[in-house]
Write a protein that holds these residues in place. Structure first.
Motif, mmCIF file in Angstrom:
data_model
loop_
_atom_site.group_PDB
_atom_site.id
_atom_site.type_symbol
_atom_site.label_atom_id
_atom_site.label_comp_id
_atom_site.label_asym_id
_atom_site.label_seq_id
_atom_site.Cartn_x
_atom_site.Cartn_y
_atom_site.Cartn_z
ATOM 1 N N ALA A 199 51.230 -12.448 -21.934
ATOM 2 C CA ALA A 199 49.772 -12.489 -22.110
ATOM 3 C C ALA A 199 49.396 -12.655 -23.590
ATOM 4 C CB ALA A 199 49.143 -11.214 -21.549
ATOM 5 N N ILE A 200 50.046 -11.888 -24.458
ATOM 6 C CA ILE A 200 49.742 -11.958 -25.895
ATOM 7 C C ILE A 200 50.130 -13.318 -26.460
ATOM 8 C CG2 ILE A 200 50.336 -11.013 -28.171
ATOM 9 C CD1 ILE A 200 50.712 -8.263 -26.680
ATOM 10 N N SER A 201 51.309 -13.793 -26.103
ATOM 11 C CA SER A 201 51.763 -15.079 -26.645
ATOM 12 C C SER A 201 50.894 -16.232 -26.143
ATOM 13 C CB SER A 201 53.241 -15.321 -26.332
ATOM 14 O OG SER A 201 53.455 -15.400 -24.942
ATOM 15 N N ASN A 202 50.405 -16.147 -24.913
ATOM 16 C CA ASN A 202 49.493 -17.185 -24.405
ATOM 17 C C ASN A 202 48.210 -17.223 -25.231
ATOM 18 O OD1 ASN A 202 51.209 -18.137 -22.422
ATOM 19 N ND2 ASN A 202 50.329 -16.851 -20.818
ATOM 20 N N LYS A 203 47.676 -16.056 -25.572
ATOM 21 C CA LYS A 203 46.474 -15.992 -26.413
ATOM 22 C C LYS A 203 46.760 -16.541 -27.810
ATOM 23 C CE LYS A 203 44.334 -12.114 -24.051
ATOM 24 N NZ LYS A 203 43.983 -10.696 -24.095
ATOM 25 N N LEU A 204 47.934 -16.201 -28.355
ATOM 26 C CA LEU A 204 48.298 -16.697 -29.677
ATOM 27 C C LEU A 204 48.481 -18.216 -29.670
ATOM 28 C CD1 LEU A 204 50.766 -13.879 -30.806
ATOM 29 C CD2 LEU A 204 48.493 -14.369 -31.767
ATOM 30 N N MET A 205 49.060 -18.747 -28.594
ATOM 31 C CA MET A 205 49.219 -20.205 -28.484
ATOM 32 C C MET A 205 47.867 -20.886 -28.330
ATOM 33 S SD MET A 205 52.738 -20.934 -26.361
ATOM 34 C CE MET A 205 52.494 -19.724 -25.093
ATOM 35 N N ASP A 206 46.999 -20.304 -27.487
ATOM 36 C CA ASP A 206 45.663 -20.875 -27.289
ATOM 37 C C ASP A 206 44.871 -20.914 -28.598
ATOM 38 O OD1 ASP A 206 46.216 -21.208 -24.600
ATOM 39 O OD2 ASP A 206 45.043 -19.457 -23.948
ATOM 40 N N ALA A 207 45.080 -19.908 -29.449
ATOM 41 C CA ALA A 207 44.382 -19.850 -30.737
ATOM 42 C C ALA A 207 45.048 -20.735 -31.786
ATOM 43 C CB ALA A 207 44.333 -18.400 -31.228
ATOM 44 N N GLY A 208 46.248 -21.238 -31.464
ATOM 45 C CA GLY A 208 46.970 -22.096 -32.401
ATOM 46 C C GLY A 208 47.771 -21.350 -33.448
ATOM 47 N N TYR A 209 48.051 -20.067 -33.201
ATOM 48 C CA TYR A 209 48.780 -19.238 -34.168
ATOM 49 C C TYR A 209 50.297 -19.346 -34.023
ATOM 50 C CZ TYR A 209 44.248 -17.013 -35.016
ATOM 51 O OH TYR A 209 42.936 -16.766 -35.324
ATOM 52 N N ILE A 210 50.747 -19.627 -32.814
ATOM 53 C CA ILE A 210 52.180 -19.829 -32.592
ATOM 54 C C ILE A 210 52.379 -21.092 -31.763
ATOM 55 C CG2 ILE A 210 52.850 -17.384 -32.760
ATOM 56 C CD1 ILE A 210 53.089 -17.347 -29.679
ATOM 57 N N ALA A 211 53.590 -21.615 -31.835
ATOM 58 C CA ALA A 211 53.976 -22.777 -31.024
ATOM 59 C C ALA A 211 55.167 -22.382 -30.166
ATOM 60 C CB ALA A 211 54.334 -23.949 -31.928
ATOM 61 N N ARG A 212 55.260 -23.020 -29.034
ATOM 62 C CA ARG A 212 56.348 -22.769 -28.091
ATOM 63 C C ARG A 212 57.242 -23.994 -28.090
ATOM 64 N NH1 ARG A 212 55.866 -20.885 -21.921
ATOM 65 N NH2 ARG A 212 57.702 -21.955 -21.183
ATOM 66 N N THR A 213 58.538 -23.764 -28.246
ATOM 67 C CA THR A 213 59.495 -24.868 -28.190
ATOM 68 C C THR A 213 60.624 -24.507 -27.243
ATOM 69 O OG1 THR A 213 60.704 -24.002 -30.103
ATOM 70 C CG2 THR A 213 59.031 -25.659 -30.560
ATOM 71 N N GLU A 214 61.180 -25.535 -26.620
ATOM 72 C CA GLU A 214 62.310 -25.330 -25.710
ATOM 73 C C GLU A 214 63.611 -25.575 -26.447
ATOM 74 O OE1 GLU A 214 61.612 -28.011 -22.474
ATOM 75 O OE2 GLU A 214 60.031 -26.752 -21.631
ATOM 76 N N ASP A 215 64.639 -24.867 -26.047
ATOM 77 C CA ASP A 215 65.972 -25.065 -26.606
ATOM 78 C C ASP A 215 66.464 -26.450 -26.188
ATOM 79 O OD1 ASP A 215 68.994 -24.985 -26.585
ATOM 80 O OD2 ASP A 215 68.580 -22.999 -27.427
#
Length: 142
Positions: free
Chosen positions: A67-83
């Motif tokens: 939940a927290i990481s989804n909010k951070l991604m939506d705000a543009g604070y973190i990015a998600r990458t796949e291995d």
């Protein structure tokens, strides 16, 4: 002097924590909660980290991290990458926008520290942290 009840102790801890969090976050230019700040800070420290590692390190549930990481991604604070070798493995990295909000949080945090915790001596601050750690470890080991 009468021993405080468990309810008084828990209520006082809760009041101090809530007041502290509210006072700290109300000074931010962007609406970001303290848990999100903690996660963001850990992502920055790690450079790149897996959600499960964040959950373990911070003592949060996997669903809370999601939940927290989804909010951070939506705000543009973190990015998600796949291995590259295993698409099931996901990593979080901090973005420039995430670094900017953390800088703001750091400045606010230093001011907050001076304003709120200046009532305690350095020795009292160390004792306070030691007591909190001792209680947390005791609770976790029960």
């Amino acid at each position: 002097m009468e021993k405080p009840s468990i309810y008084e102790l828990i209520n006082m801890v809760e009041q101090v924590n809530n007041a502290s969090i509210i006072k700290f976050t109300e000074g931010l230019s962007q609406p970001i909660g303290i848990s999100a700040v903690i996660v963001l800070s850990e992502v920055k420290k790690s450079c790149r980290c897996k959600p499960i590692d964040l959950a373990k390190k911070l003592g949060y549930s996997k669903s809370s991290i999601t939940a927290i990481s989804n909010k951070l991604m939506d705000a543009g604070y973190i990015a998600r990458t796949e291995d590259q070798h295993d698409r099931r493995t996901v990593y979080f990295t901090i973005t420039d926008k995430g670094n900017a909000i953390l800088k703001e949080v750091e400045v606010l945090g230093q001011d907050y520290y001076k304003t709120i915790y200046s009532v305690l001596s350095e020795e009292e601050l160390h004792q306070y942290i030691q007591i909190q750690r001792k209680l947390l470890n005791h609770i976790k080991n029960k």
